[in-house]
Design an enzyme around this catalytic site. Structure first.
Site, PDB file in Angstrom:
ATOM      1  N   ASP A  14      -4.702 -56.186 -97.513  1.00 31.92           N
ATOM      2  CA  ASP A  14      -4.704 -55.633 -96.155  1.00 31.92           C
ATOM      3  C   ASP A  14      -6.120 -55.523 -95.592  1.00 31.92           C
ATOM      4  OD1 ASP A  14      -1.988 -55.421 -96.200  1.00 31.92           O
ATOM      5  OD2 ASP A  14      -1.913 -53.251 -96.453  1.00 31.92           O
ATOM      6  N   ARG A  94      -8.343 -38.043 -99.462  1.00 30.60           N
ATOM      7  CA  ARG A  94      -8.578 -38.608 -98.133  1.00 30.60           C
ATOM      8  C   ARG A  94      -9.666 -37.912 -97.318  1.00 30.60           C
ATOM      9  NH1 ARG A  94      -6.926 -42.685-100.543  1.00 30.60           N
ATOM     10  NH2 ARG A  94      -4.964 -43.654 -99.934  1.00 30.60           N
ATOM     11  N   ASP A 123      -1.432 -41.277 -94.598  1.00 26.77           N
ATOM     12  CA  ASP A 123      -2.873 -41.487 -94.678  1.00 26.77           C
ATOM     13  C   ASP A 123      -3.528 -41.678 -93.322  1.00 26.77           C
ATOM     14  OD1 ASP A 123      -3.104 -41.122 -97.378  1.00 26.77           O
ATOM     15  OD2 ASP A 123      -2.983 -43.241 -97.893  1.00 26.77           O
ATOM     16  N   SER A 177       3.488 -50.574-104.644  1.00 32.03           N
ATOM     17  CA  SER A 177       2.349 -50.132-103.846  1.00 32.03           C
ATOM     18  C   SER A 177       1.754 -48.929-104.556  1.00 32.03           C
ATOM     19  CB  SER A 177       2.812 -49.756-102.433  1.00 32.03           C
ATOM     20  OG  SER A 177       1.752 -49.184-101.701  1.00 32.03           O
TER      21      SER A 177
END
Length: 407
Positions: A14, A94, A123, A177
C-alpha cells in the site's frame, strides 16, 4: 522547490504504491518515514525499496523505548483493556507514530502528512486526531479516501507500481493483514472474516504457540516493580522494552495471551481479529497482582473506571487531549506504592499466582485470620451491618406497609 509531504511508510504494498501516486497526483517531494515500534525484521530492505519507488529520502525512526515507557506503561498501570479483551497494541502505538511524523514534518518544512490507513478502520482516526492536536496547520492526505485513488485491490496496486517502473517482490497471494510492534501482533482476514470459523492457529501464530502445543512443564517467573514500573525478571534488571521482549519470549513459549475477539470499531462496524500479546498479558497480570496488595478498596474501584475510560480514549485516538492527561494523572497518582515482587507460573496459556510481596502491603494476616485481635472484634460487625443494611430494611418495611394497605 516542490512542496514536501511526509509519508507514513511501512514498506508494504500500500505505502509503496502511494509514493508514485503522490508524485503523479500532487507533484510532491515525497519523504518516507518509517517509525520503528519494535517491528523487528519487517524493516529489512526498506531504504532501497523507498528509493526505487521514487522517495527522495527515508527516515527510520526508532521510538521503541519511548513507546514502552511513555505509552505502554501508563496503559498497563491503568489496566486499560478495550471491551474486556483487547490490550490496545495497535491503538497505543499510533499516537507515538503520528507525533514523530509531525516532528519530521517540522524538521523538513513539509506542508502535508500522508497515511495509508483505509477508510473503514480505526487507524485513520488515530493518526489524524494526533496530527490535528499537534500540528493543526498541516494538510492530511488519506490516500484511500482521496478521489484520485482508484486502486481497489493488491492486483491493482501491483499493476500500478509496474506501470511506474517499480517491480518489487510483492505478490497478490491472499494472506492475513497484520500489525506488529513490541507489544503485540494482530491478525485479520482470511478465515477470521467469518466469526463462525475457528482460527487456524497452526498457520496464524507468529509470537508463540497455542496452549495445546506449549510445554507440559510449567515455568516459574519472578518480577520486581518500583512505583508501578517493572524493573527486573528473575533477578535480572532490564529496561522496560527488554522486559517486554523477554516476557514475549516466555509467554509465547507457554501459549499465553492469544485473544480472539469481535470488537466494535470507532467507525461503527464490528470486526473480528486475533491478537497475540504474550508479554503484555503477563505484565498486566503481574501489575494487577501487586496492586491487589497495596491499593485500598475505594482507590481500586475508581481506578477500574479510569482504566476503562483510558481504554476508550486510547482506542479512539484521543491520546493528546485534556481528558487523557487528566485520567493518566489520576492513574499515576495511584502508583507511588506499587513496589514489590510478583511470582507466578506459566503453564499452557495460564498465569498462575505463586506469591506476592511488597513493603507497602495493606494485607494483615492477623486481621484476615479467624482469631479476634485488638483491631477487630467480631461483635463490632453487628452494629456495622445494622447501619449498612438500614436502607434495605426501611424499604422492605415500607413495601410491606403498602401491601397491607392495598389489601
Amino acid at each position: 522547490m516542490k512542496e514536501k509531504v511526509i509519508l507514513a511508510y511501512s514498506g508494504g504494498l500500500d505505502t509503496t504504491a502511494i509514493i508514485p501516486w503522490l508524485k503523479e497526483n500532487f507533484d510532491y517531494d515525497v519523504i518516507c518515514c518509517c517509525i520503528d515500534c519494535g517491528q523487528e525484521d519487517e524493516l529489512d530492505g526498506l531504504e532501497e525499496r523507498a528509493k526505487l519507488s521514487g522517495a527522495s529520502k527515508l527516515y527510520i525512526e526508532d521510538i521503541t523505548d519511548e513507546f514502552a515507557e511513555e505509552y505502554i506503561i501508563p496503559c498497563v498501570q491503568a489496566g486499560a483493556v478495550y471491551e474486556n479483551k483487547y490490550l490496545l497494541g495497535t491503538s497505543m502505538a499510533r499516537p507515538g507514530i503520528a507525533k514523530r511524523l509531525v516532528e519530521i514534518a517540522r524538521k523538513e518544512g513539509a506542508t502535508a502528512i500522508c497515511h495509508g490507513a483505509t477508510g473503514k478502520g480505526n487507524d485513520q482516526i488515530r493518526f489524524e486526531l494526533t496530527i490535528k492536536a499537534l500540528a493543526p496547520d498541516l494538510k492530511i492526505i488519506a490516500a484511500w479516501r482521496d478521489g484520485k485513488w482508484t486502486m481497489q485491490s493488491r492486483e491493482d496496486e501491483i499493476a500500478y507500481c509496474k506501470s511506474h517502473g517499480i517491480d518489487l517482490p510483492f505478490s497478490a497471494d491472499s494472506s492475513y493483514s497484520r500489525d506488529r510492534n513490541l507489544w503485540h501482533i494482530s491478525h485479520e482476514g482470511l478465515e477470521l472474516e467469518d466469526p463462525s470459523c475457528e482460527p487456524d492457529y497452526g498457520h496464524l501464530l507468529v509470537l508463540g504457540v497455542s496452549p495445546e502445543m506449549a510445554p507440559n512443564e510449567g515455568e516459574y517467573v519472578t518480577m520486581s516493580f518500583e512505583a508501578g514500573v517493572p524493573k527486573s525478571i528473575n533477578g535480572q534488571k532490564m529496561k522496560v522494552a527488554d522486559i517486554i521482549r523477554e516476557l514475549n519470549r516466555l509467554g509465547g513459549k507457554h501459549g499465553i495471551g492469544i485473544v480472539d475477539i469481535v470488537e466494535n470499531r470507532v467507525v461503527g462496524m464490528k470486526s473480528r481479529g486475533v491478537y497475540e500479546t504474550p508479554g503484555g498479558t503477563i505484565l498486566m497480570e503481574a501489575q494487577q497482582q501487586l496492586e491487589e496488595l497495596v491499593l485500598d478498596r475505594a482507590t481500586m474501584e475508581v481506578k477500574k473506571d479510569m482504566g476503562n475510560k483510558l481504554a476508550q480514549i486510547v482506542y479512539e485516538g484521543k491520546w493528546f487531549t485534556p481528558l487523557c492527561d487528566a485520567v493518566r494523572a489520576f492513574v499515576a497518582s495511584t502508583q507511588s506504592y506499587v513496589t514489590g515482587e510478583v511470582k507466578f507460573k506459566l503453564y499452557k496459556g495460564n498465569i498462575i499466582k505463586a506469591g506476592t510481596t511488597s513493603p507497602y502491603s495493606l494485607y494483615s494476616e492477623s486481621l484476615a485470620s479467624f482469631t479476634t485481635g485488638d483491631l477487630y472484634d467480631h461483635h463490632d460487625a453487628e452494629g456495622f451491618i445494622t447501619l449498612f443494611g438500614l436502607p434495605l430494611k426501611v424499604r422492605a418495611m415500607k413495601m410491606a406497609e403498602l401491601e397491607k394497605e392495598g389489601e
